[in-house]
Scaffold this motif. Structure first.
Motif, PDB file in Angstrom:
ATOM      1  N   LYS A 128       0.844  -1.198   0.000  1.00  0.00           N
ATOM      2  CA  LYS A 128       0.000   0.000   0.000  1.00  0.00           C
ATOM      3  C   LYS A 128       0.876   1.244   0.000  1.00  0.00           C
ATOM      4  N   PHE A 129       0.248   2.378  -0.279  1.00  0.00           N
ATOM      5  CA  PHE A 129       0.988   3.627  -0.390  1.00  0.00           C
ATOM      6  C   PHE A 129       1.611   3.990   0.957  1.00  0.00           C
ATOM      7  N   GLY A 130       2.909   4.255   0.927  1.00  0.00           N
ATOM      8  CA  GLY A 130       3.622   4.579   2.142  1.00  0.00           C
ATOM      9  C   GLY A 130       3.689   6.075   2.385  1.00  0.00           C
ATOM     10  N   ARG A 131       3.828   6.424   3.672  1.00  0.00           N
ATOM     11  CA  ARG A 131       3.929   7.826   4.067  1.00  0.00           C
ATOM     12  C   ARG A 131       5.191   8.127   4.875  1.00  0.00           C
ATOM     13  N   GLY A 146       1.738   3.588   6.280  1.00  0.00           N
ATOM     14  CA  GLY A 146       1.071   4.291   5.187  1.00  0.00           C
ATOM     15  C   GLY A 146      -0.425   4.253   5.311  1.00  0.00           C
ATOM     16  N   SER A 147      -1.082   4.076   4.168  1.00  0.00           N
ATOM     17  CA  SER A 147      -2.536   4.199   4.090  1.00  0.00           C
ATOM     18  C   SER A 147      -3.275   2.969   4.581  1.00  0.00           C
ATOM     19  N   GLY A 148      -2.602   1.991   5.125  1.00  0.00           N
ATOM     20  CA  GLY A 148      -3.260   0.802   5.644  1.00  0.00           C
ATOM     21  C   GLY A 148      -3.070   0.669   7.144  1.00  0.00           C
ATOM     22  N   SER A 149      -3.671  -0.358   7.698  1.00  0.00           N
ATOM     23  CA  SER A 149      -3.574  -0.602   9.143  1.00  0.00           C
ATOM     24  C   SER A 149      -2.331  -1.392   9.514  1.00  0.00           C
ATOM     25  N   HIS A 172      -1.819   5.233   9.001  1.00  0.00           N
ATOM     26  CA  HIS A 172      -0.669   5.733   9.746  1.00  0.00           C
ATOM     27  C   HIS A 172      -0.040   6.879   8.962  1.00  0.00           C
ATOM     28  N   ASN A 173       0.411   7.900   9.683  1.00  0.00           N
ATOM     29  CA  ASN A 173       1.018   9.069   9.038  1.00  0.00           C
ATOM     30  C   ASN A 173       2.528   9.135   9.226  1.00  0.00           C
ATOM     31  N   VAL A 174       3.011   8.923  10.441  1.00  0.00           N
ATOM     32  CA  VAL A 174       4.445   9.051  10.743  1.00  0.00           C
ATOM     33  C   VAL A 174       4.859   7.921  11.669  1.00  0.00           C
ATOM     34  N   THR A 186       4.296   4.836  16.242  1.00  0.00           N
ATOM     35  CA  THR A 186       3.655   5.267  15.003  1.00  0.00           C
ATOM     36  C   THR A 186       2.452   6.144  15.332  1.00  0.00           C
ATOM     37  N   GLY A 187       2.269   7.207  14.547  1.00  0.00           N
ATOM     38  CA  GLY A 187       1.147   8.130  14.722  1.00  0.00           C
ATOM     39  C   GLY A 187       0.055   7.860  13.711  1.00  0.00           C
ATOM     40  N   THR A 188      -1.190   7.776  14.171  1.00  0.00           N
ATOM     41  CA  THR A 188      -2.313   7.383  13.328  1.00  0.00           C
ATOM     42  C   THR A 188      -3.149   8.600  12.941  1.00  0.00           C
ATOM     43  N   SER A 189      -4.031   8.372  11.992  1.00  0.00           N
ATOM     44  CA  SER A 189      -4.930   9.442  11.550  1.00  0.00           C
ATOM     45  C   SER A 189      -6.063   9.672  12.537  1.00  0.00           C
TER      46      SER A 189
END
Length: 687
Positions: A128-131, A146-149, A172-174, A186-189
């Protein structure tokens, strides 16, 4: 170089100065450097320290020798050698990416790219797309969020993906790893921070930062998400939210030690710690703030001219770099934070001699003109030549050439300028003359009333030394349309005006009376006299005034009702007059025939007749029949008269039945014949 001082902390912007246009040739640049003193004084700390369009990320290697920057367009990375103060190499990428440890790039199209000294080494893809991603040194694992759990793990020693970490978050964002005990966070949305132990791959903690970021006086319109995360030491962690708050945590507590708000309501993009002074350096798109991590007191701040994408501090020094929405990457030097790096130790001597002076740009020597300007000056034939340089929707041309051509194209420009100045002087002198009061064409009575009230107030204010005159409505530009546009004309015959006029007039009278009383009081104070008696009489007069305007309002309501009644009577008379002179038309219902207007007179005559006369008429017409019975009583039979439509309907039904009888066939031949046989015939017989 630009020098600014905030909270008595001097900040040197080493990137400030004249920006040379890219389309200038090297020869032209050298000539400008020889002629222009400002360009000669410009400090270019690192040669070509910029990107073609935008810089998105900037990092410094651990040993401090290399500075890597990622930008666009086209997507590329640039590596600068601080020992040589120049660009070491540049590599282009297939898509935009972010730099991390050991030259690993996470692209926006899910690719992970590895580089070595010779160039591109290997490329793989995550599901999935990574951040963001972090590197775990003890196990050689790369953690991707990234955009997944899920948190994906790529082991660089084995060269394969390991089992992912299953989290409760949606996105997840960071992420970051503590350098002391290797705790992964890890920091979540959803505004939460999940902490994992890489040794057992289990979650060991959960912090709800969204709820803790909302303090007293904080206005939050959306759910705060985690946008930045940074560890300091073994127990301190800083968390940045998308609503502009920074939270400092002790890992042993679920409540934040301090909440710092940027007050810009913008996502926090970068977090750094400065250990010698116990400072936190937090940045959003608008500003970089440096504040004490114990008390939250602001140490200083930096606000660049363009939006910020990333901030990187050079280790063990007072220098920091910023990646901006601009080709130029800014370099700031703050002596209060620490000394200059050893590769630019000459800055300590230069900063003592420099003074704060704003620098101009080299574009001051050029004039930007559009195609319309070129047509006006008659220079359209120069398009494509070396005298014009295309830029955006126009061209750059030398300012000396522009002034020379403009003076030739319009030789009377100075005369026109001189006439305009003379006209302005004449108009200013006219305003000093005695002004005659002219009433406007619209709402003359209202204007006259306002003038009188303004004169009374001016007279009262003139008696008081400390008073200030209130500006009149006539002199206010916001209300001038009311005295110019006929649509704003006050209709004094309207119902609303007549009902409000008694109140307004009484209020005006009270206002004038109050002005008179105030003027009398001012005169009495000037003469140092006591207040005269008779205050109760003024209150009685005010009550009498209230009764009088109430009676006037009642009188106006009575007059309005009387006028309304007269209008209705007059309208009814007009309607009767119009109906008597015009002919009346009647419409015949469907199914009826027009005979004559005498039927109406006959029906009216029949209604006026007595019961005996109507019975005789019905006997003659055959509608009723009266007969005597054997008992001696009388029997009366009535036959209801049918309308023409009912008669036609009954006649149509009779015709239909007659037609059906003609079409009906007899079924006599189907009757069974007699004497078919008796006994045991076993089905014999004729059919």
């Amino acid at each position: 170089m630009q020098i600014s001082s905030i909270n008595d902390v001097k900040i040197y912007n080493l990137s400030h100065g004249k920006s040379l246009p890219e389309w200038l040739s090297d020869r032209k640049k050298r000539q400008l450097q020889k002629k222009d003193v400002d360009i000669q004084r410009r400090i270019e700390l690192i040669q070509d320290f910029e990107m073609p369009t935008v810089c998105t990320s900037i990092k410094v290697s651990k040993d401090g020798q290399y500075i890597l920057a990622a930008g666009t367009y086209k997507p590329r990375i640039r590596c600068y050698d601080t020992y040589q103060l120049s660009l070491k190499f540049e590599r282009c990428l297939d898509s935009e990416g972010m730099y991390s440890h050991n030259l690993v790039f996470l692209h926006c199209d899910r690719y992970v790219e590895f580089h070595s000294q010779h160039g591109h080494y290997y490329k793989t893809r995550i599901p999935k797309f990574g951040r963001d991603f972090s590197y775990h040194y003890p196990s050689c694992d790369l953690y991707f969020v990234g955009s997944g759990s899920e948190v994906y793990r790529l082991n660089l020693e084995q060269g394969r993906f390991l089992n992912s970490l299953q989290t409760d978050a949606v996105e997840h964002n960071v992420c970051d790893i503590n350098p002391v005990h290797q705790l992964f966070a890890t920091g979540t949305s959803e505004g939460r921070v999940e902490c994992w132990d890489p040794r057992v791959r289990n979650r060991v903690g959960l912090l709800d930062c969204a709820l803790s970021s909302v303090t007293e006086g904080t206005e939050v319109q959306v759910l705060p998400s985690i946008s930045a995360l940074k560890f300091n030491g073994s127990l301190t962690m800083a968390v940045g939210t998308t609503t502009g708050q920074v939270l400092l945590y002790d890992l042993r507590s679920s409540q934040p030690l301090l909440v710092k708000d940027h007050f810009y309501n913008l996502p926090i993009k970068s977090l750094n710690f400065h250990d010698p002074l116990d400072l936190v350096v937090s940045a959003d798109a608008k500003i970089i703030k440096m504040w004490n991590k114990d008390s939250g007191k602001v140490f200083s701040s930096i606000q660049p001219q363009t939006n910020i994408n990333d901030v990187c501090m050079y280790p063990k020094s007072g220098m920091l770099f910023t990646a901006n929405e601009d080709p130029k990457m800014n370099t700031f030097y703050i002596p209060a934070l620490g000394p200059a790096p050893r590769w630019c130790s000459f800055l300590d001597n230069l900063t003592e001699e420099l003074e704060e002076s704003p620098e101009s740009t080299v574009y001051d020597d050029y004039k930007f003109v559009t195609r319309k300007d070129l047509e006006y000056l008659g220079l359209s034939h120069l398009v494509g030549s070396s005298l014009l340089r295309a830029y955006m929707h126009g061209f750059f041309m030398d300012i000396r050439l522009y002034h020379k051509v403009k003076s030739m194209a319009n030789p009377f420009a100075y005369e026109e300028y001189r006439k305009d100045k003379i006209r302005q002087k004449i108009e200013e002198s006219r305003t000093q003359r005695v002004q005659l009061t002219k009433l406007p064409k619209v709402n003359k009575e209202l204007a006259l009333k306002l003038m009188e009230e303004g004169d009374d107030e001016a007279e009262l204010v003139s008696r008081k030394k400390k008073g200030k005159a209130v500006p009149s409505i006539l002199g206010d530009d916001r209300f001038k349309v009311m005295f110019e546009n006929p649509d704003y004309q006050v209709d004094e015959q309207s119902e609303e005006f007549r009902l409000l006029n008694p109140i307004v007039s009484k209020v005006g009278q009270k206002r004038k009376k109050k002005l008179r009383v105030l003027s009398q009081q001012a005169a009495a104070e000037a003469e140092e006299e006591e207040e005269p008696e008779g205050r109760a009489s003024s209150e009685e007069e005010s009550s009498d005034d209230d009764k009088s305007w109430v009676e006037e309002v009642r009188e106006q309501r009575r007059l309005l009702r009387q006028e309304d009644r007269e209008r209705r009577i007059q309208a009814r008379k007009e309607a009767d007059r119009n109906t008597s002179s015009q002919p009346q038309f009647y419409q015949i219902k469907a199914g009826e025939e027009f005979r004559s207007f005498n039927d109406m007179a006959r029906k009216q005559k029949l209604q006026k007749a007595s019961l005996e006369e109507r019975l005789k008429l019905e006997e003659n017409s055959g509608i009723s029949n009266m007969a005597d019975t054997a008992v001696g009583s009388k029997q009366l039979t009535f036959t209801l008269k049918k309308s023409e439509q009912q008669k036609k309907q009954q006649q149509a039904e009779r015709d239909h039945h007659a037609e059906r009888k003609k079409l009906r066939r007899s079924a006599g031949h189907l009757s069974s014949a007699r004497g078919r046989g008796r006994g045991r015939g076993r089905g014999r017989g004729r059919f």
